[in-house]
Enzyme design. Sequence first.
Site, PDB file in Angstrom:
ATOM      1  N   GLY A  55       0.080  -1.000  -0.216  1.00  0.00           N
ATOM      2  CA  GLY A  55       0.124   0.143  -0.256  1.00  0.00           C
ATOM      3  C   GLY A  55       0.900   1.540   0.236  1.00  0.00           C
ATOM      4  O   GLY A  55       1.804   1.366   0.583  1.00  0.00           O
ATOM      5  N   GLU A 171       4.854 -10.768  -6.178  1.00  0.00           N
ATOM      6  CA  GLU A 171       3.666 -11.260  -7.416  1.00  0.00           C
ATOM      7  C   GLU A 171       3.529 -10.368  -8.540  1.00  0.00           C
ATOM      8  O   GLU A 171       3.796 -10.531  -9.652  1.00  0.00           O
ATOM      9  CB  GLU A 171       2.805  -9.995  -6.953  1.00  0.00           C
ATOM     10  CG  GLU A 171       2.287  -8.691  -6.218  1.00  0.00           C
ATOM     11  CD  GLU A 171       2.948  -8.200  -4.943  1.00  0.00           C
ATOM     12  OE1 GLU A 171       2.413  -7.219  -5.210  1.00  0.00           O
ATOM     13  OE2 GLU A 171       3.730  -9.115  -4.694  1.00  0.00           O
ATOM     14  N   LYS A 367      -6.344 -11.012 -18.236  1.00  0.00           N
ATOM     15  CA  LYS A 367      -6.483 -11.242 -19.648  1.00  0.00           C
ATOM     16  C   LYS A 367      -6.889 -12.800 -20.071  1.00  0.00           C
ATOM     17  O   LYS A 367      -7.008 -13.318 -20.960  1.00  0.00           O
ATOM     18  CB  LYS A 367      -6.268 -10.430 -20.227  1.00  0.00           C
ATOM     19  CG  LYS A 367      -6.089 -10.714 -21.936  1.00  0.00           C
ATOM     20  CD  LYS A 367      -7.329 -10.144 -23.131  1.00  0.00           C
ATOM     21  CE  LYS A 367      -7.629  -7.988 -22.839  1.00  0.00           C
ATOM     22  NZ  LYS A 367      -9.289  -8.231 -23.217  1.00  0.00           N
TER      23      LYS A 367
END
Length: 511
Positions: A55, A171, A367
């Site tokens: 964050g 990630e 996607k």
Amino acid sequence: MNHQTIVVLDFGSQFTQLIARRLRELSVYAEILPFDTPLAKIRERSPVGIILSGGPKSVSDTGAPHCDLAIYESGVPVLGICYGMQLMTHALGGRVAPAPHREFGLATITIDPEAPLFASVPRELRVWASHGDFVQAAPAGFAVTATSANAPVAAMASAERGLYALLFHPEVAHTDYGLEILRNFAYDVCGCTGDWTMKSFVDEATARIREQVGDGRVVCGLSGGVDSSVAAVLIHRAIDDRLTCIFVDNGVMRQDEAEQIRKRFERLELPLVFVDAADLFLTRLAGVTDPETKRKTIGAAFIDVFETEAAKLGSFDFLAQGTLYPDVIESVSVVGPSAPIKSHHNVGGLPERMRFKLVEPLRLLFKDEVRKVGEELGLDEEFVWRQPFPGPGLAVRILGEVTGSRLSLLRRADHIVSEEVKRAGWYRRVWQSFAVLLPIQSVGVMGDARTYEPTIAIRAVESKDGMTADWARLPHELLATISSRIVNEVKGINRVVYDISSKPPSTIEWE
């Protein structure tokens, strides 16, 4: 079926969605919830693990987001990432302070090979860091499991309590072995078995659509791209002829695209209504130059056309859209305090008078996941691997006013880009490749005569999910061919430039 679930608490990082995305690559179902979700609500998902995202805030800031403290004593394994690590440290009695040397970008860490998160990972790793604060001292009972030159505590763990933390972002693709680290957390620490696949998604999405729609009828806004195509086929699988697809030629599509799409969907035998609304869209776009106004104008026109056509076809209860995760996270702060980037024509801002309820079966997918669903549904390659194309079409690739003459210039230039990229074998290698018409005229010379004409910019990017992107290093020979053809074949263009901006700080589209 109830899947093993890892809950990701969103503290506002633009990468929060990527955490869920990577877990899904590992066949682990992940659900994103707001950072302040009470533990009782989290337990309703029966999570096998909880991840605290990164964050933009500092834990010492006034109003900094905090999670329910009971999470740390829940018995459910918890992984804090970047801000999540600082928050865990702050909450459990460690020390967080401004870093003497802030780390934004690549950093090298040395890991403890015995630590559960680093099983089968090299002792030194290049990782992606993004923090102005650092952990000065880990909380009591925590072992330091990684260090770097600028961070004495780059990772920490209290295995007995099931608490783990990383000061870097596993990630992000730039982190070496990041997926392996997440796999170790999901499989070794949380006990996941990998029970979430695209086949299971198709089966469950079909069931959800049937439950949501009931005996109702659905009208689907079909653009011809992979998102709306997959959504339409999935919904048709669920409710058969109670789906009607409406394809709207909005006047800002690529060369010959409207007719190509009509023929493709006739082959799929989907119920399709073709509407030529080009004049309506171009009339409403007249004089509009602001990018956000363009998008909202086009979005409102879509809804108007849908309402009109649906009324002609009888009563409909639902509007289907191919909305994806990146559309949502860039448009509105859905699950946390992340900053909106831009609006999309198919999310947010829908008129209050709109009487349709929304069916968005792909809203939680990225996607590449949608493409896997398309393959699972048996769609042809032309549907599955078509490059993304924005809902507002060429309108957001024309900087300034959208007119018939400017559209003609861009269509021809864009067609040349597509032809040459395909011919050179780069179409599947890049995420998107296209032309942009700039509101810039420059002096040129053609046939010994002076010209003063507009400029075309070429944009080609590499990406995995559209959340981040890097400019594609297209061969110089390919760029030379594209430039030569555009200048020679598109009368009215005398200069071609190549965009070498990455996302961030730029976006993929120019508007």
